[in-house]
Design a protein around this motif. Structure first.
Motif, PDB file in Angstrom:
ATOM      1  N   LYS A 130      33.127  34.687  47.921  1.00 46.65           N
ATOM      2  CA  LYS A 130      32.546  35.887  47.323  1.00 46.65           C
ATOM      3  C   LYS A 130      31.690  36.612  48.366  1.00 46.65           C
ATOM      4  O   LYS A 130      31.063  35.980  49.214  1.00 46.65           O
ATOM      5  CB  LYS A 130      31.671  35.540  46.108  1.00 46.65           C
ATOM      6  CG  LYS A 130      32.445  35.003  44.899  1.00 46.65           C
ATOM      7  CD  LYS A 130      33.310  36.092  44.264  1.00 46.65           C
ATOM      8  CE  LYS A 130      34.071  35.561  43.062  1.00 46.65           C
ATOM      9  NZ  LYS A 130      34.936  36.604  42.438  1.00 46.65           N
ATOM     10  N   ALA A 265      38.611  40.881  43.677  1.00 49.29           N
ATOM     11  CA  ALA A 265      38.442  39.435  43.485  1.00 49.29           C
ATOM     12  C   ALA A 265      37.297  38.866  44.318  1.00 49.29           C
ATOM     13  O   ALA A 265      36.637  37.897  43.915  1.00 49.29           O
ATOM     14  CB  ALA A 265      39.747  38.721  43.837  1.00 49.29           C
ATOM     15  N   MET A 268      31.107  40.008  44.396  1.00 48.01           N
ATOM     16  CA  MET A 268      30.197  39.451  43.398  1.00 48.01           C
ATOM     17  C   MET A 268      29.797  40.556  42.419  1.00 48.01           C
ATOM     18  O   MET A 268      29.925  41.739  42.737  1.00 48.01           O
ATOM     19  CB  MET A 268      28.929  38.907  44.072  1.00 48.01           C
ATOM     20  CG  MET A 268      29.139  37.747  45.002  1.00 48.01           C
ATOM     21  SD  MET A 268      27.545  37.225  45.705  1.00 48.01           S
ATOM     22  CE  MET A 268      28.053  35.899  46.783  1.00 48.01           C
ATOM     23  N   PRO A 269      29.309  40.186  41.236  1.00 48.00           N
ATOM     24  CA  PRO A 269      28.761  41.212  40.340  1.00 48.00           C
ATOM     25  C   PRO A 269      27.710  42.050  41.066  1.00 48.00           C
ATOM     26  O   PRO A 269      26.874  41.501  41.801  1.00 48.00           O
ATOM     27  CB  PRO A 269      28.148  40.388  39.202  1.00 48.00           C
ATOM     28  CG  PRO A 269      28.991  39.158  39.149  1.00 48.00           C
ATOM     29  CD  PRO A 269      29.293  38.844  40.597  1.00 48.00           C
ATOM     30  N   LYS A 314      36.140  46.339  35.183  1.00 46.14           N
ATOM     31  CA  LYS A 314      35.763  45.429  36.256  1.00 46.14           C
ATOM     32  C   LYS A 314      35.080  46.156  37.409  1.00 46.14           C
ATOM     33  O   LYS A 314      34.391  45.544  38.229  1.00 46.14           O
ATOM     34  CB  LYS A 314      37.006  44.690  36.771  1.00 46.14           C
ATOM     35  CG  LYS A 314      37.615  43.741  35.750  1.00 46.14           C
ATOM     36  CD  LYS A 314      38.750  42.928  36.354  1.00 46.14           C
ATOM     37  CE  LYS A 314      39.285  41.917  35.356  1.00 46.14           C
ATOM     38  NZ  LYS A 314      40.358  41.058  35.930  1.00 46.14           N
ATOM     39  N   ARG A 345      31.141  46.389  41.463  1.00 43.66           N
ATOM     40  CA  ARG A 345      31.752  45.332  40.640  1.00 43.66           C
ATOM     41  C   ARG A 345      30.876  45.054  39.441  1.00 43.66           C
ATOM     42  O   ARG A 345      29.656  44.922  39.543  1.00 43.66           O
ATOM     43  CB  ARG A 345      31.908  44.052  41.475  1.00 43.66           C
ATOM     44  CG  ARG A 345      32.635  42.896  40.759  1.00 43.66           C
ATOM     45  CD  ARG A 345      34.092  43.214  40.596  1.00 43.66           C
ATOM     46  NE  ARG A 345      34.869  42.028  40.273  1.00 43.66           N
ATOM     47  CZ  ARG A 345      35.141  41.589  39.055  1.00 43.66           C
ATOM     48  NH1 ARG A 345      34.652  42.248  37.992  1.00 43.66           N
ATOM     49  NH2 ARG A 345      35.875  40.512  38.865  1.00 43.66           N
ATOM     50  N   SER A 347      30.183  42.590  35.844  1.00 42.49           N
ATOM     51  CA  SER A 347      30.127  41.129  35.622  1.00 42.49           C
ATOM     52  C   SER A 347      31.331  40.613  34.865  1.00 42.49           C
ATOM     53  O   SER A 347      31.432  39.410  34.591  1.00 42.49           O
ATOM     54  CB  SER A 347      28.853  40.777  34.863  1.00 42.49           C
ATOM     55  OG  SER A 347      28.804  41.461  33.617  1.00 42.49           O
ATOM     56  N   VAL A 348      32.278  41.491  34.525  1.00 47.23           N
ATOM     57  CA  VAL A 348      33.492  41.077  33.785  1.00 47.23           C
ATOM     58  C   VAL A 348      34.387  40.245  34.671  1.00 47.23           C
ATOM     59  O   VAL A 348      34.718  40.653  35.788  1.00 47.23           O
ATOM     60  CB  VAL A 348      34.256  42.312  33.265  1.00 47.23           C
ATOM     61  CG1 VAL A 348      35.536  41.886  32.567  1.00 47.23           C
ATOM     62  CG2 VAL A 348      33.383  43.111  32.308  1.00 47.23           C
ATOM     63  N   ALA A 349      34.788  39.092  34.203  1.00 48.82           N
ATOM     64  CA  ALA A 349      35.644  38.196  34.998  1.00 48.82           C
ATOM     65  C   ALA A 349      37.058  38.741  35.113  1.00 48.82           C
ATOM     66  O   ALA A 349      37.528  39.456  34.231  1.00 48.82           O
ATOM     67  CB  ALA A 349      35.653  36.825  34.351  1.00 48.82           C
TER      68      ALA A 349
END
Length: 349
Positions: A130, A265, A268-269, A314, A345, A347-349
């Motif tokens: 990350k 991908a 990081m958030p 995302k 980005r 925080s949604v995975a």
């Protein structure tokens, strides 16, 4: 249809002007004179330097990626803002850029000889899963244009190479020696947005069939000038063809399309993605990717679903697209077409 291009780009709006061999020669002389005044072959003026690094919202102890080191302008500014525990990992597939990076002795800095489409796998080898920010400065750099041996410019008569990584892959001359007329036409049309693609492809193949293989930039520019009957004022008739071949040889759009999901991908958030594009084909890919990730509600209208159950974004776009100031364009005319887009980005995975 050329691989990686979904549809023919919209034709550019032109202000037609009849071309002649004399026009092409005069225009080329003017462009050489302007270049000699405004550029130094051994220097590179970093475009949108302050804006791009500011867009990353640097955290002192963060991990950042410069996907296109070039001559290190953005990297140097990022290192200035990092704390002692911060880290910067730079990528470039150009061997001369990698050589230039050896001047950076900062222990927080690492250099990787790779195109940015290999970013995720290379970072994985380094134990990095990350990061806090990624910067991509797309396209070609001034040192690459101004180095005649690279074969990117019609301003010099030099070997027709055009590879950003000269350690592997086919050269533009190799491609022209074997391409079919149909494939060449599609490359010039789709990557150069050239409305005379058919005539140019036919002229190149005819030259080859007559036993005159096109191996230099001067040869190619001359053939194209003879096939283009109208061109945009102030632009060499070979400009779009050279752009098209460069993008194709280096698979620039395909690599960008592969890289954008990797950036998503890796971030990081609250991590930031900043991308500088220099022509509409690149910018379209970046803009559409950010838009798709920011608006993931692709359900039919009036579909019965609770708001809480809707797909969440995302990425979120940050501000409007940023362009160089008048002052920057005056100091560096090559920056005039640059567009910076920024996304954060979620925080949604």
């Amino acid at each position: 249809m050329t691989k990686g291009v979904n549809s023919a780009p919209t034709k550019a709006l032109l202000t037609p002007k009849k071309a002649s061999a004399k026009d092409a020669v005069n225009l080329e002389k003017q462009q050489v004179e302007v270049s000699e005044i405004t550029t130094n072959p051994n220097s590179h003026i970093t475009v949108l330097l302050e804006e791009a690094v500011q867009a990353l919202a640097i955290k002192a102890d963060g991990i950042y990626v410069d996907g296109t080191f070039g001559r290190g302008g953005h990297s140097g500014k990022i290192l200035e803002k990092l704390g002692v525990n911060g880290r910067l990992i730079a990528f470039d597939r150009d061997l001369k850029a990698v050589e230039s990076s050896k001047e950076v002795t900062d222990p927080r800095f690492s250099m990787v000889h790779s195109h940015f489409a290999g970013m995720q796998s290379e970072l994985d080898k380094m134990g990095v899963s990350k990061v806090d920010g990624i910067l991509l400065d797309l396209g070609i750099s001034s040192p690459q244009i101004d180095d005649a041996s690279r074969g990117f410019s019609f301003r010099y008569d030099a070997p027709l190479d055009m590879r950003m990584d000269q350690s592997n892959g086919q050269t533009a001359a190799d491609y022209l020696a074997n391409a079919t007329e149909q494939h060449l036409r599609e490359v010039i049309k789709n990557y150069g947005e050239e409305r005379f693609a058919k005539q140019i492809a036919r002229a190149i193949i005819a030259e080859r069939n007559d036993g005159r293989a096109i191996t230099t930039t001067g040869q190619l520019a001359k053939v194209v000038a003879g096939a283009v009957t109208r061109f945009e004022p102030g632009q060499n008739p070979a400009t779009r063809t050279f752009q098209a071949l460069r993008i194709f040889i280096n698979q620039e759009l395909e690599e960008l399309s592969l890289t954008m999901p990797q950036c998503l991908a890796l971030l990081m958030p609250q991590g930031r993605l900043a991308v500088i594009s220099f022509h509409s084909l690149e910018d379209r890919i970046v803009k559409q990717f950010i838009r798709d990730q920011a608006n993931r509600d692709d359900l039919p209208a009036n579909f019965p679903v609770r708001a809480a159950d809707l797909p969440q974004p995302k990425l979120q776009g940050v501000g409007k697209a940023i362009k160089p100031s008048e002052k920057e364009v005056k100091a560096n005319p090559r920056s005039r077409s640059a567009v910076l887009r920024v996304a954060e980005r979620t925080s949604v995975a």
